[in-house]
Design a protein around this motif. Sequence first.
Motif, PDB file in Angstrom:
ATOM      1  N   SER A 167      37.211  16.528  62.848  1.00  0.00           N
ATOM      2  CA  SER A 167      38.390  16.537  63.854  1.00  0.00           C
ATOM      3  C   SER A 167      39.268  17.697  63.551  1.00  0.00           C
ATOM      4  O   SER A 167      39.803  18.230  62.393  1.00  0.00           O
ATOM      5  N   SER A 169      41.956  17.880  65.783  1.00  0.00           N
ATOM      6  CA  SER A 169      43.324  17.330  66.557  1.00  0.00           C
ATOM      7  C   SER A 169      44.173  16.456  65.812  1.00  0.00           C
ATOM      8  O   SER A 169      45.362  16.050  66.093  1.00  0.00           O
ATOM      9  N   TRP A 179      43.388   9.741  72.214  1.00  0.00           N
ATOM     10  CA  TRP A 179      42.645  10.586  71.530  1.00  0.00           C
ATOM     11  C   TRP A 179      41.282  10.269  71.341  1.00  0.00           C
ATOM     12  O   TRP A 179      41.102   8.748  71.155  1.00  0.00           O
ATOM     13  N   PHE A 181      37.319  10.897  69.441  1.00  0.00           N
ATOM     14  CA  PHE A 181      36.623  11.879  68.563  1.00  0.00           C
ATOM     15  C   PHE A 181      35.286  11.303  68.045  1.00  0.00           C
ATOM     16  O   PHE A 181      35.031  10.013  67.962  1.00  0.00           O
ATOM     17  N   GLU A 194      35.725  16.127  70.967  1.00  0.00           N
ATOM     18  CA  GLU A 194      37.030  15.569  70.516  1.00  0.00           C
ATOM     19  C   GLU A 194      37.971  15.952  71.964  1.00  0.00           C
ATOM     20  O   GLU A 194      37.877  16.913  72.419  1.00  0.00           O
ATOM     21  N   HIS A 196      42.068  15.317  73.650  1.00  0.00           N
ATOM     22  CA  HIS A 196      43.420  14.745  72.719  1.00  0.00           C
ATOM     23  C   HIS A 196      44.287  15.062  73.978  1.00  0.00           C
ATOM     24  O   HIS A 196      44.373  16.225  74.613  1.00  0.00           O
TER      25      HIS A 196
END
Length: 224
Positions: A167, A169, A179, A181, A194, A196
């Motif tokens: 990740s 973020s 979010w 992921f 990912e 966000h």
Amino acid sequence: IGAAKLIVVIAIFLLTFYVISQVFEIKMDANLGHIFARSALDAAARSTKPPRYKCGISKACPEKHFAFKMASGAANVVGPKICVEDNVLMSGVKNNVGRGINVALVNGKTGEPLDTKFFDMWGGDVAPFVEFLKSIQDGTIVLMGTYDDGATKLNEEARKLIAELGSTSITNLGFRDNWVFCGGKGIKTKSPFEQHIKNNKDTNKYEGWPEVVEMEGCIPQKQD
């Protein structure tokens, strides 16, 4: 005269029978034609209907890849959803999601689900989450999605462990951000999977929360 009448009656009867039979056959032919035409239309409709791919993603995954689709929660009302290889691992319908960060673990070689858990990052304790992150085995696919608030209780150790899964973020994940992921234990690189979105009162879709983030893709199968 009697014989002539009889012949006329028989002739009328035969003519009537012939006309009726002709009309009936025409109707039968029309009905059969309608049935065949409808069947042909149904077949055409079936052939033009777009194919459905695993988890409802927009295109098929190549060989040795696992299809996935996921969405964050919507405000504090609708929970997140995580699907891998047409198997819904977490959702509000399954009643296995909760406030905070929702996590699904999948075997990187087989695509089989291993575990699902959620950790309350608003009113809960981060320690169990840290221990859980440490216990994940190498080669495991890790999918995460926020619901309500997934950041308040996050500490540096938890953020570092999630960053090690790929990740980028997680270091910026803030109060009520949305979010999603998908990464892996031992990934050694940054994950391309990912999404966000920041909680911002000027751009939020819901009062106090940003819009839902969704993501789909194809995860490469772990090779020996």
